[in-house]
Design a protein around this motif. Structure first.
Motif: not given
Length: 334
Positions: A46-57, A91-99
């Motif tokens: 989940p944290l890697h997805v957040v990193w990709l999202r924020v870094t890409g943006a 983003q980090a808290c939300y995506f971690a919750a998603l898992s």
């Protein structure tokens, strides 16, 4: 000879634009979880997805950061706070919750934020709030309780619920900081610059936390399954970066500037309903009848809050924003 518009016409037009932006932001943010969950299930942390999202943006918004580089000197605390809370924290808290818990439930808990924003405005800033705004928040919170089914003893994963609540607390920072300085006229920080630097700060923080060098990059070259349908992982990532992040943050911050933190926050509750419907249709995460009713109550609360009128006896009501703010200052100077 130019036609002079009345103050009420300008205010209505500004509020209508704010509501349109808030709805666009809710639609954009609402699709993030549905696109991210298949990537998480395909093997990305989940944290890697957040990193990709924020870094890409952040890379997409980099030209705007260069253009508004004066903000680094004028508003360093605002940029740091927006990056830490509104970007990386949420983003980090939300995506971690998603898992750990369903998309709709995670997002609906996150959107307890409008109630927390109302408390911040009323008890910390000591500013009055209108009854309609308060009623809208109460209804939205009640709808959230139905979606989570609190009467069943919170059978969902406890850590997942705590992570979603952490996202709600960070979301408060998003709405409060997005409105920060909006009444400063020409001295107000440019919202696009704030977003650009917030994303850069968030990307820097998440790089340390997520350690992307350990990520399974091969997942992005394959496919992820969206309720049994194979979808290119890179297509899901592109949606998350361009629509669910860049478009979502830009329209969201602009809507807060035109409305107010707690009114924009309650309208943003529609994001939770949108995400729940998308998760139902695309991910097969079915909800019970009480949860569907709860989502409808959230919609009603958002409608009531967005039609909120200024609190009586308040020269600067908390529900006034954007054009209404400017008109108030205009009258005062006159």
């Amino acid at each position: 000879m130019p036609v002079q518009m009345s103050e009420s016409s300008q205010g209505s037009r500004g509020k209508g634009a704010g509501l349109g932006l808030a709805l666009a932001s809710a639609l954009a943010f609402g699709g993030s979880g549905v696109a991210a969950k298949p990537l998480i299930e395909a093997g990305l942390d989940p944290l890697h997805v957040v990193w990709l999202r924020v870094t890409g943006a952040a890379l997409v918004m980099l030209p705007l950061a260069v253009r508004h580089r004066s903000l680094l000197r004028r508003r360093p605390a605002l940029l740091a706070g927006f990056g830490l809370l509104a970007v990386s924290g949420v983003q980090a808290c939300y995506f971690a919750a998603l898992s750990r818990i369903p998309v709709g439930v995670a997002l609906l808990i996150e959107y307890l934020a409008p109630a927390l924003v109302l408390g911040w405005v009323r008890f910390v800033q000591r500013r009055p709030v209108s009854r309609a705004a308060a009623l809208g928040v109460i209804l939205a919170a009640g709808g959230l309780a139905c979606v989570v089914e609190v009467w069943s003893g919170l059978s969902f994963d406890a850590l997942g619920l705590l992570l979603a609540l952490g996202a709600a607390c960070c979301q408060v920072g998003y709405f409060v900081l997005a409105d920060h300085g909006g009444d400063a006229g020409e001295q107000a920080p440019d919202p696009l610059g704030v977003i650009a630097y917030g994303l850069l700060v968030g990307a820097a923080v998440l790089t340390v936390v997520a350690r992307p060098w350990s990520m399974r990059w091969s997942v992005l070259t394959g496919s992820a399954h969206l309720n049994g349908t194979a979808v290119p992982a890179v297509a899901l990532l592109a949606w998350i970066v361009l629509v669910a992040t860049v478009v979502a943050y830009v329209t969201g911050v602009l809507s807060v500037r035109r409305l107010s933190p707690q009114v924009a926050g309650v309208v943003a509750c529609l994001e939770a309903v949108i995400a729940t419907v998308l998760a139902w249709v695309l991910l097969g995460e079915h909800l019970s009848a009480p949860q569907i009713i709860g989502g409808a109550v959230v919609l009603v609360g958002a409608f009531i809050a967005q039609s909120a009128t200024p609190a009586q006896g308040s020269p600067e009501p908390v529900t006034a924003g954007g054009p209404e703010r400017e008109l108030s200052e205009h009258r005062a100077s006159a």
